[in-house]
Design a protein around this motif. Structure first.
Motif, PDB file in Angstrom:
ATOM      1  N   SER A   5      65.308 -11.787  35.115  1.00 16.09           N
ATOM      2  CA  SER A   5      66.154 -10.808  34.050  1.00 16.09           C
ATOM      3  C   SER A   5      65.426  -9.294  34.229  1.00 16.09           C
ATOM      4  O   SER A   5      66.199  -8.485  33.270  1.00 16.09           O
ATOM      5  N   SER A   6      64.449  -8.937  34.922  1.00 10.23           N
ATOM      6  CA  SER A   6      63.854  -7.698  34.787  1.00 10.23           C
ATOM      7  C   SER A   6      64.396  -6.823  35.872  1.00 10.23           C
ATOM      8  O   SER A   6      65.181  -7.246  36.660  1.00 10.23           O
ATOM      9  N   ASP A   7      63.989  -5.537  35.895  1.00 11.12           N
ATOM     10  CA  ASP A   7      64.452  -4.497  36.819  1.00 11.12           C
ATOM     11  C   ASP A   7      63.910  -4.753  38.129  1.00 11.12           C
ATOM     12  O   ASP A   7      64.130  -4.092  39.028  1.00 11.12           O
ATOM     13  N   ARG A   8      62.706  -5.400  38.132  1.00  8.59           N
ATOM     14  CA  ARG A   8      61.973  -5.747  39.277  1.00  8.59           C
ATOM     15  C   ARG A   8      62.677  -7.016  39.984  1.00  8.59           C
ATOM     16  O   ARG A   8      62.037  -7.644  40.910  1.00  8.59           O
ATOM     17  N   SER A   9      63.489  -7.583  39.425  1.00  4.12           N
ATOM     18  CA  SER A   9      64.229  -8.875  40.381  1.00  4.12           C
ATOM     19  C   SER A   9      64.433  -8.872  41.596  1.00  4.12           C
ATOM     20  O   SER A   9      64.359  -9.922  42.317  1.00  4.12           O
ATOM     21  N   SER A  10      64.735  -7.594  42.386  1.00  4.78           N
ATOM     22  CA  SER A  10      64.969  -7.469  43.602  1.00  4.78           C
ATOM     23  C   SER A  10      63.693  -7.550  44.570  1.00  4.78           C
ATOM     24  O   SER A  10      63.917  -7.307  45.557  1.00  4.78           O
TER      25      SER A  10
END
Length: 662
Positions: free
Chosen positions: A394-399
């Motif tokens: 769910s975070s901006d780091r998911s990729s």
């Protein structure tokens, strides 16, 4: 030099340095190769800070350079007027650098008293110059390290220093005159945390090469540059470009760029603000890669610069192809890494509707958008790992990668190499080429440190350093590696108790416990059991290839009365066992008889000790009936035979003890 009156350029070039400047220390630099970082030197009766350093090529000293900046503005203007023959541009440059909103500096005398501080630093401290100059540095900046520089003569070439809540790279160095320290200077450039640390690492890594390159850059025989003002008039050009054009500086400076190089695109850059990062341009029949960009101050274009590196077109194409191939290869590796270290679960996979569970789930969704270190606590089997996966997804780091490591599953030596990696030859059996650690593999993403409470104390110290500095160093390595990783830690142990017993570092506990999630045990959210059971049965059916979806009400009731020491993990295991039993007996629903161990633990774990003989007999009778029904797989006629009673009597006793579902 501009500080030597009475000489023209022709009278100086080709002469020995001591004939022109008898006090010069450049011969000493040539002989020793030593770098004089900051020294006081008198030029025409005016003191200036001077830096002297050797020019090195292929490991050999081929020359030396001395450069200086006058301490007062008028001296600086005079110097630049001689060097650049234009006072107006110097003023813009001087103001942009010295009083830049991005640069700060402070100078102290040998006793640590402030002699100068620029406006940007004063603004950051919310002070006026009169409140600062003449005061001791520690009175204004209590944490300053300049007194250490004064006492040790140490040079801090790149260090992180917080100024008004912003991290910056700071350089501190002593000011030396006649081999004595007479003061010290600290200068810095504001950057954000990640940029500061990356740049600091780059500077430390390539400092020697940078020094040699930067000093020889302007008059490098392989580089050309030209600068124009906002009207396209040439204000500066280096000798290499002049040689390529076959012209003298006097023929060029002050002329419009189109008069000297009619095909120049700098007028277009001035007009459009366009930046050309890499373009092929022909200079004197030789192709080169050129970069053009505007020079901007206060939002206004005040000029433009074109700079280039000579190379033949084939070399440029080879370089470009290599860069493109490397980029493709890097993207392939990055995608493989992401696929190999990918979080599985999302918040929709976290099942439960109880108030306690919904509250912790809501908090988890909120902190998923933070970069703060997260500590997840809870009993074994409560789903701490699922929460970590969902937070990452769910975070901006998911990729980017989600990397897990169980701190309790590996011995000390192996845990260290797994976390931090190692260089080739670091120890016997080390892989050729070395191996990156989990922190490196998680770059840009999340690292999940499970069972952090079982991490050895020696490793806790290293982990604390990583969390503080955001740097790791491989085993056997000599250079720090910057990491951009969010840390999520989890434990089923009482860290406060471990800290009290000196089994867990208190400072590491505080560093980890920035944001905390406490996952409730299953027994405290028994209302979630029907929903959990339904979802788990569906999942297990897919795994086993079975089609048993029914579960009796009495079984749910039994589950809600059970203590669940293993929490959701135990629930899943018992349901899988029950589905296997039901499938083997060709039954289409799950009942109490498929949970023999849970029946025994539920009915007799909390049973009070019988106070009378009849109570003891009833308790024993009930237990014998349950065991008989288990042995006969619920066949009441066979169970009655095992017990030696009539079938009708067994039915009455089953009803009496509430064992109808068995």
């Amino acid at each position: 030099m501009s500080g030597c009156p009475g000489y023209g350029k022709k009278e100086v070039i080709g002469r020995y340095i001591l004939d022109i400047i008898p006090e010069s220390r450049l011969p000493e630099v040539l002989q020793s190769g030593r770098i004089h970082e900051a020294d006081i030197w008198s030029v025409n009766g005016r003191d200036t800070i001077v830096t002297r350093l050797p020019i090195i090529k292929n490991g050999k000293i081929i020359g030396a350079i001395a450069k200086s900046l006058f301490l007062d503005v008028s001296g600086a203007k005079m110097m630049l007027k001689k060097l650049q023959e234009t006072q107006q541009e110097f003023q813009a440059l001087f103001e942009a650098l010295i009083e830049s909103p991005y640069m700060v500096y402070v100078i102290v005398d040998k006793n640590g008293f402030i002699t100068n501080m620029n406006k940007t630093y004063l603004d950051a401290l919310a002070l006026d110059r009169g409140e600062v100059v003449g005061k001791h540095i520690l009175e204004i900046i209590p944490e300053s390290k300049l007194p250490e520089i004064l006492s040790t003569g140490r040079i801090d070439k790149a260090d992180i220093w917080p100024i008004n809540g912003r991290d910056t790279i700071v350089t501190r160095l002593p000011i030396i005159k006649d081999d004595k320290i007479i003061g010290a200077i600290a200068k810095s450039l504001f950057l954000d945390m990640s940029g500061a640390r990356i740049l600091m690492h780059r500077l430390q890594e390539t400092e020697k090469e940078f020094r040699a390159i930067s000093e020889a850059l302007i008059e490098c025989p392989y580089m050309v540059y030209v600068i124009v003002d906002k009207d396209g008039i040439i204000t500066s050009i280096n000798q290499t470009y002049l040689d390529a054009l076959g012209m003298e500086k006097s023929e060029v400076v002050g002329k419009h760029i189109s008069k000297i190089t009619p095909t120049s695109l700098l007028p277009e850059v001035l007009k459009t603000r366009q930046i050309d990062l890499a373009d092929i341009y022909t200079i004197n029949g030789q192709d080169t890669i050129v970069t053009r960009l505007p020079i901007i101050k206060d939002g206004e274009i005040i000029g433009a610069i074109a700079r280039s590196l000579f190379m033949d077109i084939s070399g440029a194409k080879i370089l470009m192809n290599k860069l493109q191939e490397t980029k493709k290869e890097l993207n392939i590796y990055r995608e493989e890494l992401r696929q190999g270290y990918q979080a599985k679960w999302q918040f929709k996979d976290l099942i439960g509707q109880s108030p306690a569970f919904l509250k912790v789930k809501s908090v988890a969704e909120q902190v998923s958008h933070s970069v703060s270190t997260l500590l997840i606590t809870g009993e074994s089997g409560t789903g701490k790992e699922l929460f970590a996966h969902a937070i990452h997804n769910s975070s901006d780091r998911s990729s980017y990668p989600f990397v897990m490591i169980n701190c309790a599953a590996l011995p000390d030596s192996l845990l260290e190499s797994e976390l931090f990696g190692y260089e080739e030859g670091a120890f016997t059996g080390a892989r050729k080429g070395g191996k990156p650690g989990k922190f490196e593999l998680a770059m840009g993403g999340t690292i999940f440190l499970d069972e952090i409470g079982d991490m050895p104390l020696s490793m806790q110290t290293r982990l604390l350093t990583v969390l503080q500095d955001r740097m790791v160093e491989r085993i056997g390595g000599t250079r720090p590696i910057y990491i951009d990783v969010r840390v999520i830690a989890a434990t089923n142990r009482d860290l406060e108790e471990l800290v009290a017993n000196n089994k867990f570092r208190q400072d590491l506990y505080y560093r980890l416990n920035v944001v905390r999630l406490d996952i409730p045990p299953l027994r405290e959210r028994s209302e979630d059991i029907p929903l959990l059971a339904k979802n788990l049965i569906k999942k297990i059916n897919q795994k086993l290839g079975t089609k048993i979806n029914k579960i009796s009400y009495k079984t749910i009731e039994l589950m809600q009365n059970y203590g669940w020491p293993g929490n959701v993990r135990e629930l899943e295991n018992l349901l899988e066992r029950a589905l296997n039993l039901a499938d083997m007996n060709r039954e289409n629903s799950i009942t109490i008889k498929h949970f023999p161990l849970m029946v025994e633990n539920t009915y007799f774990r909390d049973e009070p000790n019988p106070s009378t003989l009849p109570d003891a007999i009833e308790q024993l009778e009930k237990q014998l009936i349950i065991q008989a029904l288990e042995k006969t797989n619920g066949n009441k006629m066979q169970a009655a035979k095992v017990l030696g009673i009539y079938t009708s009597a067994l039915y009455r006793k089953i009803s009496k003890y509430g064992l109808d579902e068995l």
